[in-house]
Motif scaffolding. Structure first.
Motif, PDB file in Angstrom:
ATOM      1  N   ASP A  24     -15.940   4.078  19.054  1.00 39.61           N
ATOM      2  CA  ASP A  24     -16.516   3.094  18.167  1.00 39.61           C
ATOM      3  C   ASP A  24     -15.751   2.796  17.030  1.00 39.61           C
ATOM      4  N   VAL A  25     -14.575   3.368  16.437  1.00 38.18           N
ATOM      5  CA  VAL A  25     -14.596   3.308  14.960  1.00 38.18           C
ATOM      6  C   VAL A  25     -13.834   1.818  14.778  1.00 38.18           C
ATOM      7  N   SER A  26     -14.317   1.784  13.465  1.00 37.67           N
ATOM      8  CA  SER A  26     -13.766   0.323  12.899  1.00 37.67           C
ATOM      9  C   SER A  26     -13.215   1.066  11.137  1.00 37.67           C
ATOM     10  N   LEU A  27     -12.466   0.673  10.410  1.00 40.59           N
ATOM     11  CA  LEU A  27     -11.613   0.885   9.022  1.00 40.59           C
ATOM     12  C   LEU A  27     -11.442   0.334   8.884  1.00 40.59           C
ATOM     13  N   CYS A  28     -11.164  -0.401   7.508  1.00 39.47           N
ATOM     14  CA  CYS A  28      -9.858  -1.772   7.134  1.00 39.47           C
ATOM     15  C   CYS A  28      -9.379  -0.051   5.574  1.00 39.47           C
ATOM     16  N   VAL A  29      -8.276  -0.554   5.091  1.00 32.21           N
ATOM     17  CA  VAL A  29      -7.309   0.215   3.880  1.00 32.21           C
ATOM     18  C   VAL A  29      -6.597  -1.305   3.544  1.00 32.21           C
ATOM     19  N   GLU A  30      -7.199  -1.055   2.661  1.00 31.64           N
ATOM     20  CA  GLU A  30      -6.735  -2.487   1.426  1.00 31.64           C
ATOM     21  C   GLU A  30      -5.407  -1.918   0.459  1.00 31.64           C
ATOM     22  N   PRO A  31      -4.225  -3.102   0.267  1.00 35.76           N
ATOM     23  CA  PRO A  31      -3.214  -2.657  -0.640  1.00 35.76           C
ATOM     24  C   PRO A  31      -3.083  -1.694  -1.585  1.00 35.76           C
ATOM     25  N   GLY A  32      -2.315  -0.438  -1.588  1.00 33.68           N
ATOM     26  CA  GLY A  32      -2.658   0.510  -3.080  1.00 33.68           C
ATOM     27  C   GLY A  32      -3.743   1.370  -3.240  1.00 33.68           C
ATOM     28  N   GLU A  33      -5.100   1.152  -2.021  1.00 34.14           N
ATOM     29  CA  GLU A  33      -6.290   2.218  -1.416  1.00 34.14           C
ATOM     30  C   GLU A  33      -5.567   3.713  -1.726  1.00 34.14           C
ATOM     31  N   VAL A  34      -6.159   4.532  -1.591  1.00 32.74           N
ATOM     32  CA  VAL A  34      -6.980   5.518  -1.294  1.00 32.74           C
ATOM     33  C   VAL A  34      -7.453   5.819  -0.512  1.00 32.74           C
ATOM     34  N   LEU A  35      -7.759   5.925   1.075  1.00 33.69           N
ATOM     35  CA  LEU A  35      -8.830   7.031   1.577  1.00 33.69           C
ATOM     36  C   LEU A  35      -8.106   7.774   1.736  1.00 33.69           C
ATOM     37  N   GLY A  36      -9.916   7.883   1.231  1.00 29.78           N
ATOM     38  CA  GLY A  36     -10.582   9.336   1.909  1.00 29.78           C
ATOM     39  C   GLY A  36     -11.031   9.394   3.259  1.00 29.78           C
ATOM     40  N   ARG A 181      -1.289  11.762  -6.491  1.00 29.87           N
ATOM     41  CA  ARG A 181      -1.439  10.945  -7.790  1.00 29.87           C
ATOM     42  C   ARG A 181      -0.458   9.741  -7.886  1.00 29.87           C
ATOM     43  N   ASP A 182       0.388  10.715  -8.751  1.00 34.22           N
ATOM     44  CA  ASP A 182       1.983  10.093  -9.599  1.00 34.22           C
ATOM     45  C   ASP A 182       2.007   8.964  -8.681  1.00 34.22           C
ATOM     46  N   LEU A 183       1.836   9.092  -6.982  1.00 33.38           N
ATOM     47  CA  LEU A 183       2.770   7.899  -6.155  1.00 33.38           C
ATOM     48  C   LEU A 183       1.736   6.833  -5.856  1.00 33.38           C
ATOM     49  N   CYS A 184       0.691   7.689  -6.025  1.00 34.17           N
ATOM     50  CA  CYS A 184      -1.258   6.453  -6.179  1.00 34.17           C
ATOM     51  C   CYS A 184      -0.631   5.649  -7.261  1.00 34.17           C
ATOM     52  N   SER A 185      -0.387   6.375  -8.137  1.00 35.73           N
ATOM     53  CA  SER A 185      -0.668   5.496  -9.107  1.00 35.73           C
ATOM     54  C   SER A 185       0.545   4.016  -9.679  1.00 35.73           C
ATOM     55  N   GLN A 186       1.686   4.677  -8.959  1.00 30.98           N
ATOM     56  CA  GLN A 186       2.540   3.599  -8.398  1.00 30.98           C
ATOM     57  C   GLN A 186       2.346   2.123  -7.207  1.00 30.98           C
ATOM     58  N   CYS A 204      -9.384   9.699  -4.039  1.00 32.08           N
ATOM     59  CA  CYS A 204      -9.541   8.703  -3.546  1.00 32.08           C
ATOM     60  C   CYS A 204     -10.402   7.574  -3.830  1.00 32.08           C
ATOM     61  N   ASP A 205     -10.269   6.724  -3.724  1.00 30.38           N
ATOM     62  CA  ASP A 205     -10.941   5.176  -4.086  1.00 30.38           C
ATOM     63  C   ASP A 205     -12.179   4.986  -3.443  1.00 30.38           C
ATOM     64  N   ARG A 206     -12.163   5.320  -1.991  1.00 29.58           N
ATOM     65  CA  ARG A 206     -13.065   5.235  -0.744  1.00 29.58           C
ATOM     66  C   ARG A 206     -12.575   6.316   0.631  1.00 29.58           C
ATOM     67  N   LEU A 207     -14.035   6.451   0.504  1.00 22.65           N
ATOM     68  CA  LEU A 207     -14.345   7.635   1.718  1.00 22.65           C
ATOM     69  C   LEU A 207     -14.568   7.477   2.746  1.00 22.65           C
TER      70      LEU A 207
END
Ligand code: ADP
Length: 308
Positions: A24-36, A181-186, A204-207
């Motif tokens: 029962d896994v639920s998760l969202c990822v927003e554009p430009g976000e790094v989810l760990g 990190r460079d890719l994320c900053s773009q 990561c921004d979020r975990l």
């Protein structure tokens, strides 16, 4: 606005398994976000990535990426995602350039676009000096960088990185982290799994903390570290006796975890807590409070989840 990735109530039991790999896994990822995505071996991280890519069938739940439904638009969804898998995915007998050209072809890239995307991937991971080398002869760190380059060829909107620094030396690891990190900053959106908690803290921004197929906690890194800040870490001169243990468990419940050095206690009132420990006759060797460490938080979450 809908999230870039929407995972809703996904479950998976492998044939013959006694417990679900995902529950029962639920998760969202927003554009430009790094989810760990963090959790011990066997927690379900790779299964979740496999399901996102349509490589592993799920039993229930739904997955949408960039508005594409996993069941109805699988090929569109694969174009949106790029995976750098844990297992190296290139041909060792081909050179770096040949591998890139082969996978660019697999991704359906041709002509000028293919040249541009290969150039981008090479520069992104700093492989310029190794293009003619047979891939088998690359060092461990360079192999990981090539693996990453291949996942970037089709300009995926979301990059799935499964333990991208596993088995590499410190210098290469630093280089790979800088590349990410460079890719994320773009503005690259990333789902990142790693055992290395310091990496997750850096990137990561979020975990999302996953164990035994369940999401135990999910939140912004700063908030989770703030929670870890409230952990009192005690080194003990000798292990507590059974009677002392049960008295403390009665008093503090799931906030208390015993570890190899002594114990960890989640509390907003460290002085009162110290009085209670001393009142039980424990001999304290070291005391630490107010330094948020992800490791402590994960230990506490996993221990609480494993408790009957
Ligand atoms: P992680 O990536 O967090 O290490 P996995 O997703 O690989 O975890 O595994 C989750 C659970 O599913 C584990 O118990 C693992 O043994 C089991 N599992 C993974 N792949 C398979 C498979 N192909 N067949 C049966 N069980 C599997």
């Amino acid at each position: 606005m809908p999230s870039l990735v929407e995972i809703s109530h996904v479950s998976k039991v492998y044939p013959g398994a006694s417990a679900p790999a995902l529950d029962d896994v639920s998760l969202c990822v927003e554009p430009g976000e790094v989810l760990g995505l963090v959790g011990p071996n066997g927690a379900g991280k790779s299964t979740l990535l496999g399901i996102l890519l349509g490589l592993i069938p799920r039993d229930s739940g739904s997955v949408q990426i960039a508005g594409h439904d996993l069941d109805r638009e699988r090929s569109a969804l694969r174009r949106v995602c790029g995976l750098a898998p844990q297992e190296l995915g290139f041909y060792p007998s081909l050179t770096v350039t040949e591998n890139l050209a082969f996978y660019a072809g697999v991704a359906g890239l041709g002509g000028e676009l293919r040249r541009q995307r290969m150039q981008f991937a090479i520069e992104a991971v700093h492989l310029q000096g190794y293009l003619g080398l047979r891939s088998a002869r690359l060092s461990g760190g360079l192999k990981r960088r090539l693996n990453l380059a291949l996942s970037l060829l089709h300009a995926p909107r979301i990059l799935l990185l499964d333990e991208p620094t596993v088995g590499v030396d410190t210098q290469s690891r630093r280089c790979i982290l800088q590349v990410i990190r460079d890719l994320c900053s773009q503005g690259q959106t990333v789902i990142y799994t790693s055992h290395y908690l310091d990496e997750l803290e850096q990137i990561c921004d979020r975990l999302a903390v996953i164990d035994q197929g369940r999401i135990l906690r999910e939140g912004r890194l700063a908030d989770l570290l703030g929670e870890a800040d409230q952990t009192l870490r005690i080194g003990l001169r000798r292990p507590p006796r059974d009677a002392q243990r049960s008295a403390l468990v009665n008093q503090f419940g799931a906030d208390l975890v015993f570890d190899a050095q002594g114990l960890q206690l989640r509390t907003r009132q460290p002085l009162e807590a110290l009085d209670s420990l001393r009142a039980q006759g424990l001999e304290l060797r070291t005391i630490q409070y107010g330094e948020g460490r992800l490791e402590d938080l994960l230990l506490r979450l996993s221990t609480a989840a494993a408790a009957p």
